[in-house]
Design an enzyme around this catalytic site. Structure first.
Site, PDB file in Angstrom:
ATOM      1  N   THR A  11       0.833  -3.448   7.238  1.00  0.00           N
ATOM      2  CA  THR A  11       0.916  -4.900   7.017  1.00  0.00           C
ATOM      3  C   THR A  11      -0.174  -5.316   6.041  1.00  0.00           C
ATOM      4  O   THR A  11      -0.932  -6.243   6.303  1.00  0.00           O
ATOM      5  CB  THR A  11       0.847  -5.638   8.369  1.00  0.00           C
ATOM      6  OG1 THR A  11       1.867  -5.104   9.212  1.00  0.00           O
ATOM      7  CG2 THR A  11       1.115  -7.128   8.233  1.00  0.00           C
ATOM      8  N   HIS A  12      -0.290  -4.576   4.958  1.00  0.00           N
ATOM      9  CA  HIS A  12      -1.299  -4.881   3.955  1.00  0.00           C
ATOM     10  C   HIS A  12      -0.618  -5.328   2.674  1.00  0.00           C
ATOM     11  O   HIS A  12      -0.557  -4.595   1.699  1.00  0.00           O
ATOM     12  CB  HIS A  12      -2.205  -3.664   3.726  1.00  0.00           C
ATOM     13  CG  HIS A  12      -2.869  -3.179   4.986  1.00  0.00           C
ATOM     14  ND1 HIS A  12      -3.377  -1.922   5.129  1.00  0.00           N
ATOM     15  CD2 HIS A  12      -3.098  -3.792   6.162  1.00  0.00           C
ATOM     16  CE1 HIS A  12      -3.892  -1.789   6.348  1.00  0.00           C
ATOM     17  NE2 HIS A  12      -3.729  -2.912   6.993  1.00  0.00           N
ATOM     18  N   ASN A  13      -0.081  -6.543   2.721  1.00  0.00           N
ATOM     19  CA  ASN A  13       0.586  -7.122   1.558  1.00  0.00           C
ATOM     20  C   ASN A  13      -0.432  -7.977   0.819  1.00  0.00           C
ATOM     21  O   ASN A  13      -1.109  -8.803   1.435  1.00  0.00           O
ATOM     22  CB  ASN A  13       1.744  -8.025   1.982  1.00  0.00           C
ATOM     23  CG  ASN A  13       2.609  -7.408   3.072  1.00  0.00           C
ATOM     24  OD1 ASN A  13       2.248  -7.425   4.245  1.00  0.00           O
ATOM     25  ND2 ASN A  13       3.730  -6.861   2.700  1.00  0.00           N
ATOM     26  N   GLN A  64       0.856  -1.189   0.000  1.00  0.00           N
ATOM     27  CA  GLN A  64       0.000   0.000   0.000  1.00  0.00           C
ATOM     28  C   GLN A  64       0.887   1.232   0.000  1.00  0.00           C
ATOM     29  O   GLN A  64       2.069   1.154   0.297  1.00  0.00           O
ATOM     30  CB  GLN A  64      -0.926   0.007   1.223  1.00  0.00           C
ATOM     31  CG  GLN A  64      -2.357  -0.319   0.873  1.00  0.00           C
ATOM     32  CD  GLN A  64      -3.252  -0.515   2.060  1.00  0.00           C
ATOM     33  OE1 GLN A  64      -2.806  -0.628   3.187  1.00  0.00           O
ATOM     34  NE2 GLN A  64      -4.539  -0.575   1.811  1.00  0.00           N
TER      35      GLN A  64
END
Lengths: 590, 243
Positions: A516-518, A348
Site C-alpha cells: 500500500t505504498h502509492n 513499488q
C-alpha cells in the site's frame, strides 16, 4: 444547495496520521479545527480488542478496516492504450478508511528518506551524468532537504515510539545499525525488537557476504513507552496480527493512540465522522480555498464547511481525486506532458525468495509487523554503483515474516499438490520450515504512469472514478532482475532443502496484495512549473491549502513511506505555526 | 439436467433430509470407500460436526456439489477429518449468506468487460451468484464428459475435474469464466479450513491443528527467544474460547 455551516479556521479532510498530526498541532496553536472523516470512529478500546480483532477472515480477507470499493474505487490499466476497468474489490493495495486511516492497520516499518531521495535528480546527475537519466523518467528534487526534515523525523519517531538502532549518529558510523543512513541527531527512542530466527539466519548469511545487516526500524514498541505527548504505548506482544489489524496492546504507533486522542482533548478540535468530502471550494480568482463541500452520510444532507485553511489529509490517491473533482489545477496529460495533478504516480516493486528447511522451526505466528533484519547495501548505500546494472533507485532486502495467519500464510515448494492428503502433509511441514527473503524496490516516475479521471465509471456520488495507468518500466525490471540475483546468491548460502527463487517483476497486476505504498499525484517541488505544492506542502496557487501524505512524493523509494509522511506533516504544521499564521500567503515565492 | 432420475432422487433426498442428521454427508457417501481409514483420535470429528447445521443459501443440488468438493479437497486421513466433518460446506453456505456473499464491498456497476488478468475480477456477479452459476456450469461440464453431476463422480474423476479447473483447462459452455469461479471456490475452501471456527468451518480447529497455528493467542512476548528454532505447540484458542 448545500447548507452553509459557520466558519472555522481550519478544515481537515481525512483523519489518519497526517490529519491527526495537523489537527493536534493546529488546535494546540489556538485555531478552531474541524476534521471531516468519511469513515467511522475507531478507538482501540472498542475496535481493537481481543479476541475480535484477531480475526483473519474479517480483517485480512474481507478488508474490514479498508476503503469500501462498493462506494468509491479506481479504474486501472497498465498503459494508455488499454481501456481502464474498475478495481472492483481491493487487491494490490489497501487504502484505509475510518478514524486512524491506514495508520491503524499498517505494519510499522518507519524509515527516514535521506537526500539520496530528496535530491534525487541533482544527486544522480552529479554522480552519473545527465544522460544516465532516461528522457521519459520524470524524477525531480523535492525542494526540501534532509537537514531541514531531520528534526521532524526525530519528532515523528518519538511520537510513534519507533524501535531501532542508529547506524549514523551525527556522522559517527555505528556497526549494527544502518551505516548508510543520513546522520541522525538522536538514537531511536526505543531499542530494537527481538529478532526472529529468519532474521538471525539472514543477518548471518548477509554479514558473511560482506553486507551490513541491521534491525528494521519499527513502530512496534520493543518496550512500554510514554511518548512526548503523554500517550502510553504498550510493549509489542509479537502476536502476528499487525498489518490489516488494529493493535490490542497499543504497541503499534498509530494515530488512534497518539495524535488523535491528543487533538480530541483540545476544545478547539471537532471531529465529524461519516462526513464524505466531495469538493474543495475556491474563490472566484482562484487564489484561496474557501472550504469544502461534504455529504453527511447519516442523513444524506449536503453541507458546506467554510474555512480559513483547507488541509487535504485523505489517503494520497484520494487527495489527487479531490483536486480533480474540484477543478483545482490542470490534470496531467501524458501526450503533452502538461498538467501536474495526477503526474508522477508511482507504485513499488519487489521480489523475493522462499527458503524451505527440513530442520528448522520458524513458529511464523510469533511475529511482529515490522521486525526483522535488513540490508541497505543496494539502497541508501550511495557507493553502490548503479552503472553496471543500468538503473536508478534501489532495494531493501530483508527477512522477518510479519505473521503466520493460515488463510494467507501457507508456503509450499513449487510442484506441491493443491489439495488432498499430500497437500496437507506439505502444508503442515513447510508452515514451520519456511522463511522468506524479500526485497522492496523503488519505482521512478515515468511519463506514461499517471492518474486522471475515468470517462466511464462513477462512484456513489456520481463523480468520475480516478483512473490509474501504471506499469513497471525497463528501469524497474532491470532493478528487480539485479536484486533477484542478489537474493538468490544469499539464499544459496543458507543451506535450505528447497528454494523458490526470486525473479524479476515485469508487469503490475492489481491482484494479489503487494504493497500500500502509492505515491505521487499531488507532487511537491521547488517551483510551480513542476509541482502542485511547494516545499512546505502548500498549494502553489491556493496558498491557504496544504496537501499532506505520500501523494506529494515525486517518486517512490524502496523504503516504506510512513516515516516521511509523518515527518512532512510535522514540517508543514511547523511552517503553518511559525510562518504562515504570522503572514498568511505563499511561503515560497513562485 | 433435471431429467436425470438419479439427480431427481438426490434432490428429493436432500430436500427431505434438510435439517436431518445425515444431511451433510449424503452427497459424499458414495466415494467414502476411496478415502483413507479411520483417523486417529486427535483428528476425530468434533461434536459440533455431528449436529446438523442446515443450509441458509445452498440449494440441494448445490449442497451436494459443495459437500463433494470439500470432501475431495480435504479427505479424511491421519492429518484431519474430511471437509464436511470440519464444516467447510457450512462455512461456504454462511459466507454466501453474509454481506460478502451478497456483494458487500464489491463495485458492481457496469459496463462489464472481460479485461486483462491484471485488472482482476470483472464480473457482474456477487460471490453467491458466481457460486450458483459456477456449480451449474461445472455440473454441466461433468454431465457432458461423464454423464453425471460432479458429486456423482468417483473420487478419481472428481480430482481430475478439479485438476482441469485448476490448470485452466476447462471452458464453460455458458460463457462463465471457469478461472473466476475456480479461484473463488478454491479460496473459499481454504478460508473454511483455516478461518476462526466462529464462521462455521475449521470445526475442532482441525485446520489450525494441521499446521500448528495457535489461534487468537494473546501473548508471545516471552516466547520469541525461548521458542526460537523450537516448535511451539499449544492447544489453539478461538474467538469463542475467549468470549
Amino acid at each position: 444547495m448545500a447548507r452553509r455551516l459557520p466558519d472555522v479556521d481550519v478544515v481537515i479532510v481525512g483523519l489518519g496520521w497526517t490529519g491527526g498530526i495537523m489537527a493536534k498541532e493546529l488546535a494546540e496553536a489556538g485555531l478552531k479545527v474541524v476534521a471531516l472523516e468519511r469513515g467511522q470512529m475507531r478507538t482501540p478500546e472498542e475496535d481493537f480488542t481481543v479476541p475480535r480483532i484477531r480475526d483473519e477472515l474479517r480483517f485480512a480477507n474481507r478488508t474490514d478496516l479498508m476503503m469500501n470499493t462498493q462506494q468509491d474505487t479506481l479504474t486501472i490499466r497498465n498503459n494508455p492504450d488499454q481501456e481502464a476497468l474498475p478495481m472492483r474489490r481491493l487487491g494490490s493495495f489497501l487504502p484505509g478508511e475510518g478514524v486512524g486511516g491506514a495508520g491503524s492497520h499498517w505494519n510499522g516499518v518507519t524509515w527516514r528518506w535521506g537526500d539520496m531521495e530528496l535530491q534525487i535528480r541533482s544527486r544522480y546527475e552529479e554522480k552519473y551524468g545527465k544522460a544516465f537519466i532516461p528522457e521519459d523518467m520524470t524524477i525531480q528534487d523535492w525542494g526540501v532537504t534532509y537537514a531541514e526534515l531531520e528534526p521532524f523525523y526525530d519528532k515523528f519517531e518519538k511520537v510513534a515510539g519507533v524501535s531501532g538502532k542508529a547506524g549514523n549518529l551525527r556522522g559517527r558510523k555505528i556497526a549494527g545499525g544502518n551505516v548508510f543512513e543520513d546522520p541522525r541527531a538522536n538514537e531511536y527512542p526505543l531499542p530494537p525488537l527481538e529478532d526472529p530466527l529468519s532474521g538471525v539466519m539472514f543477518a548471518s548469511a548477509a554479514k558473511e557476504m560482506g553486507y551490513h545487516p541491521h534491525p528494521r526500524p519499527s513502530a512496534n514498541a520493543s518496550q512500554p513507552y510514554v511518548n512526548p505527548d503523554g500517550a502510553r504505548i504498550g510493549a509489542c506482544q509479537y502476536c502476528g496480527f499487525c498489518e490489516r489489524f488494529g493493535c490490542e496492546s497499543n504497541a503499534k504507533g498509530s494515530p488512534n493512540i497518539t495524535v488523535i486522542p491528543a487533538a480530541m482533548r483540545s476544545p478547539n478540535f471537532t471531529l465529524r465522522t461519516n462526513a464524505w468530502v466531495t469538493k474543495v471550494n475556491k474563490d472566484s480568482d482562484g487564489r484561496k480555498a474557501t472550504g469544502v463541500t461534504y455529504v453527511n452520510l447519516l442523513n444524506g444532507e449536503e453541507l458546506e464547511q467554510p474555512a480559513g485553511m483547507v488541509i487535504l489529509a485523505a489517503y494520497g490517491l484520494n487527495n489527487a481525486a479531490l483536486l480533480m473533482w474540484s477543478g483545482i489545477g490542470e490534470v496531467y496529460d501524458p501526450r503533452t506532458g502538461q498538467g501536474l495533478v495526477g503526474k508522477n504516480y508511482c507504485y513499488q516493486t519487489g521480489t523475493g525468495a522462499t527458503l524451505f528447511f527440513e530442520d528448522k522451526f520458524f513458529n511464523p505466528f510469533i511475529a511482529s509487523g515490522a521486525w526483522g533484519q535488513n540490508i541497505d547495501d543496494f539502497n541508501t548505500n550511495w557507493e553502490f554503483d548503479r552503472r553496471p546494472h543500468n538503473y536508478i533507485g534501489g532495494s531493501t532486502i530483508a527477512a522477518g515474516g510479519s505473521n503466520g495467519r493460515p488463510i494467507g500464510y501457507r508456503p509450499v515448494p513449487a510442484g506441491t499438490p493443491r489439495w488432498g492428503t499430500e497437500w496437507k502433509r506439505a502444508t503442515r511441514q513447510w508452515y514451520q520450515g519456511a522463511m522468506g527473503i524479500g526485497a522492496s524496490g523503488s519505482v521512478m516516475p515515468h511519463r506514461a504512469n499517471f492518474l486522471d479521471l475515468d470517462p466511464t465509471y462513477r462512484n456513489v456520488f456520481g463523480q468520475p472514478l480516478m483512473r490509474m495507468t501504471f506499469d513497471y518500466k525497463p528501469n524497474e525490471v532491470r532493478l528487480t532482475e539485479h536484486i533477484a540475483g542478489v537474493i538468490n546468491r544469499i539464499a544459496d548460502t543458507m543451506g535450505a532443502k528447497h528454494v523458490s527463487r526470486a525473479g524479476p517483476r515485469r508487469s503490475w497486476t492489481s491482484v494479489p496484495y503487494q504493497s500500500t505504498h502509492n505515491t505521487g499525484g499531488t507532487i511537491m517541488g521547488s517551483n510551480p512549473r513542476e509541482s502542485v505544492v511547494n516545499k512546505y506542502l502548500q498549494h502553489w496557487q491556493l496558498s491557504n491549502m496544504f496537501i499532506l501524505g505520500a501523494g506529494v512524493f515525486p517518486h517512490n523509494a524502496a523504503y516504506n513511506p510512513t516515516g516521511p509522511v509523518g515527518a512532512l506533516a510535522y514540517w508543514a504544521a511547523d511552517a503553518i505555526r511559525t510562518k504562515y499564521l504570522r503572514a498568511p500567503g505563499p511561503l515560497v515565492q513562485a | 439436467m433435471s431429467k436425470d432420475p438419479g439427480l431427481q432422487r438426490r434432490v428429493f433426498l436432500k430436500g427431505a433430509a434438510a435439517g436431518g442428521a445425515a444431511a451433510s454427508t449424503i452427497g459424499a457417501a458414495a466415494p467414502a470407500a476411496a478415502q483413507s481409514a479411520t483417523p486417529p483420535p486427535s483428528a476425530a470429528p468434533p461434536p459440533q460436526a455431528a449436529a446438523a447445521p442446515g443450509y441458509m443459501v445452498l440449494r440441494p443440488e448445490e449442497a451436494a456439489f459443495v459437500e463433494a468438493l470439500v470432501d475431495t479437497m480435504i479427505p479424511a486421513d491421519e492429518l484431519s477429518p474430511k471437509g464436511t466433518d470440519i464444516g467447510i460446506n457450512v462455512f461456504i453456505d454462511r459466507a454466501l449468506a453474509s454481506g460478502w456473499g451478497k456483494g458487500d464491498r464489491l463495485y458492481l456497476q457496469g459496463p462489464w468487460k472481460e479485461g486483462t488478468p491484471q485488472q482482476g475480477y470483472q464480473l457482474s456477479l456477487t460471490p453467491a451468484q458466481l457460486w450458483r452459476a459456477g456449480i451449474e456450469a461445472t455440473n454441466a461440464h461433468c454431465e457432458k464428459a461423464h454423464g453425471k453431476a460432479f458429486d456423482q463422480l468417483d473420487a478419481a474423476q472428481r480430482n481430475a475435474v478439479l485438476t482441469d479447473l485448476d490448470r485452466g483447462r476447462v471452458t464453460f459452455d455458458n460463457g462463465l469464466s471457469a478461472r473466476a469461479f475456480w479461484s473463488m471456490a478454491y479460496q473459499n475452501v481454504m478460508e473454511g479450513m483455516f478461518s476462526d471456527p466462529i464462521y462455521g468451518g475449521n470445526q475442532g480447529k482441525a485446520g489450525w491443528k494441521l499446521v500448528g497455528f495457535p489461534g487468537v493467542i494473546e501473548n508471545n512476548r516471552g516466547r520469541v527467544v525461548s521458542s526460537r528454532d523450537k516448535r511451539f505447540e499449544a492447544d489453539p484458542v478461538s474467538i469463542a474460547d475467549m468470549s
